[in-house]
Write a protein that holds these residues in place. Structure first.
Motif, PDB file in Angstrom:
ATOM      1  N   VAL A  25     -19.742 -81.190 -14.209  1.00 18.69           N
ATOM      2  CA  VAL A  25     -18.831 -81.190 -13.058  1.00 18.69           C
ATOM      3  C   VAL A  25     -17.400 -80.941 -13.512  1.00 18.69           C
ATOM      4  O   VAL A  25     -16.680 -80.121 -12.935  1.00 18.69           O
ATOM      5  CB  VAL A  25     -18.942 -82.521 -12.279  1.00 18.69           C
ATOM      6  N   LEU A  26     -16.966 -81.631 -14.553  1.00 17.15           N
ATOM      7  CA  LEU A  26     -15.601 -81.442 -15.061  1.00 17.15           C
ATOM      8  C   LEU A  26     -15.386 -80.034 -15.592  1.00 17.15           C
ATOM      9  O   LEU A  26     -14.320 -79.439 -15.383  1.00 17.15           O
ATOM     10  CB  LEU A  26     -15.295 -82.479 -16.147  1.00 17.15           C
ATOM     11  N   ALA A  27     -16.391 -79.488 -16.275  1.00 17.05           N
ATOM     12  CA  ALA A  27     -16.273 -78.124 -16.778  1.00 17.05           C
ATOM     13  C   ALA A  27     -16.184 -77.121 -15.620  1.00 17.05           C
ATOM     14  O   ALA A  27     -15.403 -76.165 -15.672  1.00 17.05           O
ATOM     15  CB  ALA A  27     -17.457 -77.777 -17.673  1.00 17.05           C
ATOM     16  N   GLY A  28     -16.956 -77.357 -14.566  1.00 15.87           N
ATOM     17  CA  GLY A  28     -16.897 -76.480 -13.400  1.00 15.87           C
ATOM     18  C   GLY A  28     -15.532 -76.513 -12.732  1.00 15.87           C
ATOM     19  O   GLY A  28     -14.998 -75.478 -12.324  1.00 15.87           O
ATOM     20  N   ILE A  29     -14.955 -77.699 -12.624  1.00 14.91           N
ATOM     21  CA  ILE A  29     -13.610 -77.821 -12.052  1.00 14.91           C
ATOM     22  C   ILE A  29     -12.594 -77.097 -12.921  1.00 14.91           C
ATOM     23  O   ILE A  29     -11.731 -76.368 -12.417  1.00 14.91           O
ATOM     24  CB  ILE A  29     -13.233 -79.309 -11.879  1.00 14.91           C
ATOM     25  N   ALA A  30     -12.690 -77.279 -14.243  1.00 16.61           N
ATOM     26  CA  ALA A  30     -11.754 -76.614 -15.157  1.00 16.61           C
ATOM     27  C   ALA A  30     -11.879 -75.095 -15.061  1.00 16.61           C
ATOM     28  O   ALA A  30     -10.863 -74.380 -15.006  1.00 16.61           O
ATOM     29  CB  ALA A  30     -11.999 -77.073 -16.593  1.00 16.61           C
ATOM     30  N   PHE A  31     -13.096 -74.582 -15.027  1.00 15.82           N
ATOM     31  CA  PHE A  31     -13.282 -73.132 -14.909  1.00 15.82           C
ATOM     32  C   PHE A  31     -12.698 -72.619 -13.604  1.00 15.82           C
ATOM     33  O   PHE A  31     -12.063 -71.563 -13.564  1.00 15.82           O
ATOM     34  CB  PHE A  31     -14.765 -72.760 -14.994  1.00 15.82           C
ATOM     35  N   ALA A  32     -12.916 -73.346 -12.506  1.00 11.85           N
ATOM     36  CA  ALA A  32     -12.400 -72.914 -11.207  1.00 11.85           C
ATOM     37  C   ALA A  32     -10.877 -72.912 -11.180  1.00 11.85           C
ATOM     38  O   ALA A  32     -10.263 -72.009 -10.616  1.00 11.85           O
ATOM     39  CB  ALA A  32     -12.941 -73.810 -10.108  1.00 11.85           C
ATOM     40  N   VAL A  33     -10.263 -73.911 -11.803  1.00 14.55           N
ATOM     41  CA  VAL A  33      -8.801 -74.005 -11.799  1.00 14.55           C
ATOM     42  C   VAL A  33      -8.180 -72.923 -12.686  1.00 14.55           C
ATOM     43  O   VAL A  33      -7.228 -72.243 -12.295  1.00 14.55           O
ATOM     44  CB  VAL A  33      -8.357 -75.411 -12.249  1.00 14.55           C
ATOM     45  N   PHE A  34      -8.733 -72.731 -13.876  1.00  8.40           N
ATOM     46  CA  PHE A  34      -8.114 -71.806 -14.827  1.00  8.40           C
ATOM     47  C   PHE A  34      -8.481 -70.345 -14.597  1.00  8.40           C
ATOM     48  O   PHE A  34      -7.658 -69.460 -14.802  1.00  8.40           O
ATOM     49  CB  PHE A  34      -8.455 -72.204 -16.265  1.00  8.40           C
ATOM     50  N   TRP A  35      -9.701 -70.080 -14.174  1.00  9.37           N
ATOM     51  CA  TRP A  35     -10.136 -68.685 -14.042  1.00  9.37           C
ATOM     52  C   TRP A  35     -10.390 -68.253 -12.605  1.00  9.37           C
ATOM     53  O   TRP A  35     -10.634 -67.082 -12.346  1.00  9.37           O
ATOM     54  CB  TRP A  35     -11.390 -68.435 -14.887  1.00  9.37           C
ATOM     55  N   GLY A  36     -10.405 -69.176 -11.693  1.00  6.93           N
ATOM     56  CA  GLY A  36     -10.648 -68.823 -10.298  1.00  6.93           C
ATOM     57  C   GLY A  36     -12.108 -68.476 -10.050  1.00  6.93           C
ATOM     58  O   GLY A  36     -12.968 -68.652 -10.891  1.00  6.93           O
ATOM     59  N   ASN A  37     -12.379 -67.973  -8.868  1.00  7.35           N
ATOM     60  CA  ASN A  37     -13.737 -67.620  -8.491  1.00  7.35           C
ATOM     61  C   ASN A  37     -13.804 -66.123  -8.219  1.00  7.35           C
ATOM     62  O   ASN A  37     -13.308 -65.654  -7.193  1.00  7.35           O
ATOM     63  CB  ASN A  37     -14.158 -68.403  -7.246  1.00  7.35           C
ATOM     64  N   PRO A  38     -14.419 -65.364  -9.102  1.00  4.31           N
ATOM     65  CA  PRO A  38     -14.484 -63.911  -8.895  1.00  4.31           C
ATOM     66  C   PRO A  38     -15.426 -63.505  -7.768  1.00  4.31           C
ATOM     67  O   PRO A  38     -15.388 -62.379  -7.309  1.00  4.31           O
ATOM     68  CB  PRO A  38     -14.980 -63.383 -10.239  1.00  4.31           C
ATOM     69  N   PHE A  39     -16.262 -64.423  -7.297  1.00  2.00           N
ATOM     70  CA  PHE A  39     -17.229 -64.113  -6.245  1.00  2.00           C
ATOM     71  C   PHE A  39     -16.946 -64.937  -4.991  1.00  2.00           C
ATOM     72  O   PHE A  39     -17.863 -65.406  -4.325  1.00  2.00           O
ATOM     73  CB  PHE A  39     -18.653 -64.401  -6.737  1.00  2.00           C
ATOM     74  N   SER A  40     -15.685 -65.113  -4.628  1.00  2.00           N
ATOM     75  CA  SER A  40     -15.329 -66.011  -3.530  1.00  2.00           C
ATOM     76  C   SER A  40     -15.922 -65.575  -2.190  1.00  2.00           C
ATOM     77  O   SER A  40     -16.272 -66.424  -1.369  1.00  2.00           O
ATOM     78  CB  SER A  40     -13.812 -66.141  -3.421  1.00  2.00           C
ATOM     79  N   LYS A  41     -16.061 -64.298  -1.932  1.00  4.49           N
ATOM     80  CA  LYS A  41     -16.636 -63.845  -0.660  1.00  4.49           C
ATOM     81  C   LYS A  41     -18.109 -64.243  -0.553  1.00  4.49           C
ATOM     82  O   LYS A  41     -18.577 -64.633   0.510  1.00  4.49           O
ATOM     83  CB  LYS A  41     -16.495 -62.338  -0.499  1.00  4.49           C
ATOM     84  N   ILE A  42     -18.824 -64.145  -1.654  1.00  2.00           N
ATOM     85  CA  ILE A  42     -20.249 -64.485  -1.652  1.00  2.00           C
ATOM     86  C   ILE A  42     -20.438 -66.000  -1.607  1.00  2.00           C
ATOM     87  O   ILE A  42     -21.213 -66.518  -0.804  1.00  2.00           O
ATOM     88  CB  ILE A  42     -20.955 -63.899  -2.890  1.00  2.00           C
ATOM     89  N   THR A  43     -19.720 -66.716  -2.452  1.00  2.00           N
ATOM     90  CA  THR A  43     -19.942 -68.157  -2.564  1.00  2.00           C
ATOM     91  C   THR A  43     -19.399 -68.930  -1.375  1.00  2.00           C
ATOM     92  O   THR A  43     -19.874 -70.028  -1.103  1.00  2.00           O
ATOM     93  CB  THR A  43     -19.335 -68.719  -3.856  1.00  2.00           C
ATOM     94  N   SER A  44     -18.436 -68.382  -0.644  1.00  2.25           N
ATOM     95  CA  SER A  44     -17.923 -69.107   0.518  1.00  2.25           C
ATOM     96  C   SER A  44     -18.997 -69.260   1.591  1.00  2.25           C
ATOM     97  O   SER A  44     -18.977 -70.212   2.364  1.00  2.25           O
ATOM     98  CB  SER A  44     -16.699 -68.407   1.097  1.00  2.25           C
ATOM     99  N   LYS A  45     -19.954 -68.350   1.617  1.00  2.00           N
ATOM    100  CA  LYS A  45     -21.024 -68.410   2.609  1.00  2.00           C
ATOM    101  C   LYS A  45     -22.112 -69.413   2.232  1.00  2.00           C
ATOM    102  O   LYS A  45     -22.789 -69.946   3.095  1.00  2.00           O
ATOM    103  CB  LYS A  45     -21.659 -67.026   2.788  1.00  2.00           C
ATOM    104  N   ILE A  46     -22.303 -69.660   0.954  1.00  2.00           N
ATOM    105  CA  ILE A  46     -23.410 -70.512   0.519  1.00  2.00           C
ATOM    106  C   ILE A  46     -22.952 -71.804  -0.165  1.00  2.00           C
ATOM    107  O   ILE A  46     -23.763 -72.516  -0.738  1.00  2.00           O
ATOM    108  CB  ILE A  46     -24.355 -69.731  -0.420  1.00  2.00           C
ATOM    109  N   THR A  47     -21.675 -72.131  -0.071  1.00  2.00           N
ATOM    110  CA  THR A  47     -21.144 -73.300  -0.772  1.00  2.00           C
ATOM    111  C   THR A  47     -21.819 -74.592  -0.341  1.00  2.00           C
ATOM    112  O   THR A  47     -22.203 -75.406  -1.187  1.00  2.00           O
ATOM    113  CB  THR A  47     -19.622 -73.410  -0.558  1.00  2.00           C
TER     114      THR A  47
END
Length: 78
Positions: A25-47
């Motif tokens: 969970v912490l690694a996922g948060i760190a990746f999201a904060v530092f690198w963002g989400n390159p697939f935001s259009k896709i993942t916003s539908k299935i979050t």
């Protein structure tokens, strides 16, 4: 390579198995904060579906006897 490390370490080093979900969970948060989400259009539908599946998956790693014991104590407090 980093993904393989996150997958292999809990299997290879037994003491880290108890902390693997929290570290994930912490690694996922760190990746999201530092690198963002390159697939935001896709993942916003299935979050919400992914979040629900993740919570259920983490629940499978819990010890049922410990959960029942904690629940019994919780009922008394409630």
């Amino acid at each position: 390579m980093l993904t393989v490390g996150f997958f292999a370490v809990p299997w290879a080093v037994e003491p880290t198995r108890d902390y693997a979900p929290g570290i994930a969970v912490l690694a996922g948060i760190a990746f999201a904060v530092f690198w963002g989400n390159p697939f935001s259009k896709i993942t916003s539908k299935i979050t919400s579906t992914l979040l629900g599946a993740t919570i259920v998956g983490m629940g499978f790693g819990m010890n049922l006897v410990s959960v029942l014991r904690a629940g019994a104590n919780g009922i008394v407090y409630t």
